[in-house]
Design a protein around this motif. Structure first.
Motif, short mmCIF file in Angstrom:
data_model
loop_
_atom_site.label_atom_id
_atom_site.label_comp_id
_atom_site.label_asym_id
_atom_site.label_seq_id
_atom_site.Cartn_x
_atom_site.Cartn_y
_atom_site.Cartn_z
N ASN A 134 44.15 32.88 37.89
CA ASN A 134 42.99 32.50 37.08
C ASN A 134 41.95 33.60 37.19
N PRO A 135 41.88 34.48 36.19
CA PRO A 135 40.99 35.65 36.29
C PRO A 135 39.50 35.34 36.15
N GLN A 136 39.14 34.12 35.79
CA GLN A 136 37.72 33.78 35.67
C GLN A 136 37.15 33.52 37.06
N VAL A 137 36.16 34.32 37.45
CA VAL A 137 35.58 34.25 38.79
C VAL A 137 34.06 34.18 38.69
N THR A 138 33.44 33.94 39.82
CA THR A 138 31.98 34.02 39.93
C THR A 138 31.67 35.08 40.97
N ILE A 139 30.68 35.91 40.67
CA ILE A 139 30.26 36.95 41.60
C ILE A 139 28.77 36.79 41.88
N GLU A 140 28.44 36.71 43.15
CA GLU A 140 27.05 36.73 43.59
C GLU A 140 26.76 38.14 44.06
N LEU A 141 25.80 38.78 43.42
CA LEU A 141 25.43 40.16 43.70
C LEU A 141 23.93 40.19 43.91
N ARG A 142 23.54 40.54 45.12
CA ARG A 142 22.13 40.49 45.51
C ARG A 142 21.61 39.07 45.28
N PRO B 239 45.62 39.30 49.96
CA PRO B 239 44.66 38.24 50.29
C PRO B 239 44.75 37.09 49.29
N ALA B 240 44.31 35.92 49.72
CA ALA B 240 44.34 34.73 48.86
C ALA B 240 43.57 34.98 47.56
N TRP B 241 42.42 35.67 47.64
CA TRP B 241 41.64 35.88 46.42
C TRP B 241 42.41 36.70 45.40
N ALA C 94 44.87 29.30 43.46
CA ALA C 94 46.06 29.32 42.60
C ALA C 94 46.89 28.05 42.79
N LYS C 95 46.95 27.53 44.00
CA LYS C 95 47.73 26.32 44.28
C LYS C 95 46.84 25.08 44.37
N SER C 96 45.70 25.21 45.04
CA SER C 96 44.86 24.05 45.31
C SER C 96 43.94 23.68 44.16
N GLY C 97 43.56 24.65 43.33
CA GLY C 97 42.58 24.40 42.28
C GLY C 97 41.16 24.30 42.81
N LYS C 98 40.96 24.51 44.11
CA LYS C 98 39.63 24.43 44.73
C LYS C 98 38.95 25.79 44.69
N ARG C 99 37.62 25.76 44.72
CA ARG C 99 36.82 26.99 44.75
C ARG C 99 36.85 27.59 46.15
#
Length: 170
Positions: free
Chosen positions: A110-118, A101-103, A71-76
């Motif tokens: 920014n609600p656009q996220v990436t999820i790794e599942l299996r 938590p930070a997440w 939210a502040k850094s713009g980093k992943r």
């Protein structure tokens, strides 16, 4: 780990009904300075090397890697989390006592996220539940999940609840 799965020699999450249980994985990973001891780095590495499977305290359980934009850094930022489900709806929460938590803040910004599942990676949308949506969902969560209910009874703020909706694989 899901509430019903366990492996030989492993403590089943259903057996952990108190947030302060010393056998709970989150109470075993602290370094001498009171910080979490590179816990996430090792879990992320193991997850990616083994198509989403990890050993140790989380062996046999479901785990996701949630990547948000700061939210502040713009980093992943990537965080391993145990997904929970209400029917087909995936959601996550947290046991951090003194703050959200930070997440959670990152998804709120920014609600656009990436999820790794299996062994798959998805674009997804995170929805921070608030107001009436939060109250209805939280009532169900606290009735269905004794561990989160126990944690909620020990903290003064509402537990964070975020619904994750998989948009597409990619």
């Amino acid at each position: 780990m899901s509430q019903t799965e366990s492996t030989a020699g492993q403590l089943d999450q259903a057996d952990i009904t108190d947030y302060n249980d010393p056998d709970a994985p989150w109470n075993q990973a602290w370094d001498q300075d009171g910080g979490i001891a590179d816990w996430n780095d090792d879990v992320i590495k193991e997850f990616r090397e083994n198509s989403g499977k990890v050993g140790g305290a989380y062996a046999g359980g479901d785990l996701i890697l949630l990547t948000t934009i700061g939210a502040k850094s713009g980093k992943r930022h990537t965080t391993p989390l145990g997904p929970l489900y209400r029917d087909d709806t995936m959601y996550v929460s947290s046991f951090i006592e003194d703050k959200y938590p930070a997440w959670w803040y990152n998804i709120k910004a920014n609600p656009q996220v990436t999820i790794e599942l299996r062994d798959k990676t998805y674009r997804a949308t995170g929805t921070v539940l608030e107001a009436e949506d939060y109250h209805e969902f939280a009532a169900w969560v606290l009735a269905d999940n004794p561990l989160l209910a126990d944690f909620q009874s020990k903290v003064d703020r509402p537990i964070p609840l975020v619904v994750l909706t998989l948009d597409s694989e990619g």
